[in-house]
Design an enzyme around this catalytic site. Sequence first.
Site, PDB file in Angstrom:
ATOM      1  N   ILE A  14       0.831  -1.343  -0.061  1.00 30.89           N
ATOM      2  CA  ILE A  14      -0.037   0.024   0.147  1.00 30.89           C
ATOM      3  C   ILE A  14       0.857   1.396  -0.070  1.00 30.89           C
ATOM      4  O   ILE A  14       0.561   2.253  -0.359  1.00 30.89           O
ATOM      5  CB  ILE A  14      -1.027  -0.120   1.129  1.00 30.89           C
ATOM      6  CG1 ILE A  14      -1.981   0.982   0.962  1.00 30.89           C
ATOM      7  CG2 ILE A  14      -0.327   0.183   2.508  1.00 30.89           C
ATOM      8  CD1 ILE A  14      -3.342   0.707   1.863  1.00 30.89           C
ATOM      9  N   GLY A  35       3.620  -4.339  11.089  1.00 34.82           N
ATOM     10  CA  GLY A  35       2.727  -4.768   9.862  1.00 34.82           C
ATOM     11  C   GLY A  35       2.597  -3.486   8.945  1.00 34.82           C
ATOM     12  O   GLY A  35       3.573  -2.777   8.740  1.00 34.82           O
ATOM     13  N   ASP A  37       1.520  -0.657   9.592  1.00 35.86           N
ATOM     14  CA  ASP A  37       1.259   0.607  10.408  1.00 35.86           C
ATOM     15  C   ASP A  37       3.280   0.899  10.153  1.00 35.86           C
ATOM     16  O   ASP A  37       3.420   2.154   9.897  1.00 35.86           O
ATOM     17  CB  ASP A  37       1.162   0.392  11.897  1.00 35.86           C
ATOM     18  CG  ASP A  37       1.217   1.819  12.818  1.00 35.86           C
ATOM     19  OD1 ASP A  37       0.920   1.513  13.905  1.00 35.86           O
ATOM     20  OD2 ASP A  37       1.317   2.814  12.076  1.00 35.86           O
ATOM     21  N   THR A 121      -6.761  -7.901  10.360  1.00 37.38           N
ATOM     22  CA  THR A 121      -6.620  -9.204   9.935  1.00 37.38           C
ATOM     23  C   THR A 121      -5.005  -9.879  10.101  1.00 37.38           C
ATOM     24  O   THR A 121      -4.746 -10.854   9.861  1.00 37.38           O
ATOM     25  CB  THR A 121      -6.764  -9.612   8.317  1.00 37.38           C
ATOM     26  OG1 THR A 121      -5.991  -8.839   7.293  1.00 37.38           O
ATOM     27  CG2 THR A 121      -8.394  -9.220   8.169  1.00 37.38           C
ATOM     28  N   ALA A 123      -1.947  -8.760  12.938  1.00 39.19           N
ATOM     29  CA  ALA A 123      -1.570  -8.828  14.358  1.00 39.19           C
ATOM     30  C   ALA A 123      -3.042  -8.866  15.329  1.00 39.19           C
ATOM     31  O   ALA A 123      -2.999  -9.567  16.379  1.00 39.19           O
ATOM     32  CB  ALA A 123      -0.753  -7.732  14.945  1.00 39.19           C
TER      33      ALA A 123
HETATM   34  N1  APR Z   1       0.848  -3.151   2.158  1.00 38.65           N
HETATM   35  C1  APR Z   1      -0.539  -3.521   2.380  1.00 38.65           C
HETATM   36  N2  APR Z   1      -0.819  -4.658   3.267  1.00 38.65           N
HETATM   37  C2  APR Z   1       0.146  -4.861   4.428  1.00 38.65           C
HETATM   38  C3  APR Z   1       1.357  -4.279   4.279  1.00 38.65           C
HETATM   39  C4  APR Z   1       1.610  -3.350   3.332  1.00 38.65           C
HETATM   40  N3  APR Z   1       2.916  -2.941   3.167  1.00 38.65           N
HETATM   41  N4  APR Z   1       1.855  -4.877   5.356  1.00 38.65           N
HETATM   42  C5  APR Z   1       1.023  -5.594   6.099  1.00 38.65           C
HETATM   43  N5  APR Z   1      -0.182  -5.603   5.323  1.00 38.65           N
HETATM   44  C6  APR Z   1      -1.297  -6.458   5.797  1.00 38.65           C
HETATM   45  C7  APR Z   1      -1.064  -7.633   6.496  1.00 38.65           C
HETATM   46  O1  APR Z   1      -0.833  -8.484   5.699  1.00 38.65           O
HETATM   47  C8  APR Z   1      -2.540  -7.710   7.229  1.00 38.65           C
HETATM   48  O2  APR Z   1      -3.479  -8.390   6.079  1.00 38.65           O
HETATM   49  O3  APR Z   1      -2.097  -5.546   6.566  1.00 38.65           O
HETATM   50  C9  APR Z   1      -3.019  -6.103   7.267  1.00 38.65           C
HETATM   51  C10 APR Z   1      -3.225  -5.761   8.324  1.00 38.65           C
HETATM   52  O4  APR Z   1      -2.318  -6.339   9.206  1.00 38.65           O
HETATM   53  P1  APR Z   1      -1.316  -5.624  10.384  1.00 38.65           P
HETATM   54  O5  APR Z   1      -0.527  -4.556   9.813  1.00 38.65           O
HETATM   55  O6  APR Z   1      -0.888  -6.636  11.309  1.00 38.65           O
HETATM   56  O7  APR Z   1      -2.716  -4.590  11.245  1.00 38.65           O
HETATM   57  P2  APR Z   1      -3.716  -5.179  12.268  1.00 38.65           P
HETATM   58  O8  APR Z   1      -4.074  -6.733  12.222  1.00 38.65           O
HETATM   59  O9  APR Z   1      -4.908  -4.206  12.145  1.00 38.65           O
HETATM   60  O10 APR Z   1      -2.993  -4.982  13.649  1.00 38.65           O
HETATM   61  C11 APR Z   1      -2.637  -3.720  14.075  1.00 38.65           C
HETATM   62  O11 APR Z   1      -0.334  -4.101  14.433  1.00 38.65           O
HETATM   63  O12 APR Z   1       1.148  -2.998  13.592  1.00 38.65           O
HETATM   64  C12 APR Z   1       0.575  -3.007  14.691  1.00 38.65           C
HETATM   65  O13 APR Z   1       0.562  -0.660  15.492  1.00 38.65           O
HETATM   66  C13 APR Z   1      -0.104  -1.683  14.553  1.00 38.65           C
HETATM   67  O14 APR Z   1      -0.817  -2.469  16.909  1.00 38.65           O
HETATM   68  C14 APR Z   1      -1.262  -2.152  15.589  1.00 38.65           C
HETATM   69  C15 APR Z   1      -1.506  -3.782  15.068  1.00 38.65           C
END
Ligand code: APR
Length: 177
Positions: A14, A35, A37, A121, A123
Amino acid sequence: MNATNCIEVIEGDITRLEVDAIVNAANESLLGGGGVDGAIHRAAGPRLLEECRRLGGCPTGEARITGAYDLPARHVVHTVGPVWRGGGHGEEALLESCYRESLRLASAHGVETIAFPAISTGAYGFPAPRAAEIAVRTVAAEAAEHPSLRRIVLCCFGRESRQAHERALENAAAPPL
Ligand code: APR
């Protein structure tokens, strides 16, 4: 306009998308994490964290908007998804709220093209197929309310996530039986 016409599912990173806004799956502190973020903060540079620090956090289900700095996008919409705790703690309604509030906030800031990751989906453990259905249903409903949102990208990271979103979109676009 059939609201699903403006929705597209892609597989990719993204942080590379040249859209008006990308959505960050943040945590309530808005101070970064792993992730997507972590990827967004790395790509945007330290000024994003400086702006986020001034926001004072964001409750689960709500959204906040910032600049995008070194990212190709113009804005980052930060939203905080629910942690999956089995489904009996309002997780589905909170996830729906993330998509709805992010689109309303983006639309209010003149955003016309926006990309979402699969919020919660990773963490946060929300089951991907159900999350994809909620994402597509909520985005389609909100897009019908905001015709200025002309392109909504569901940017999936990996085949399983992409397939879940493609199935959800096919089901949503199918004419009622
Ligand atoms: N581009 C698009 N999607 C991504 C990318 C990227 N560069 N990196 C990871 N993802 C996807 C993951 O594979 C997953 O499908 O984003 C989706 C959400 O995963 P997470 O990033 O783990 O977010 P979430 O499940 O909402 O957990 C949020 O994780 O990173 C920490 O600070 C954040 O505490 C918060 C928690």
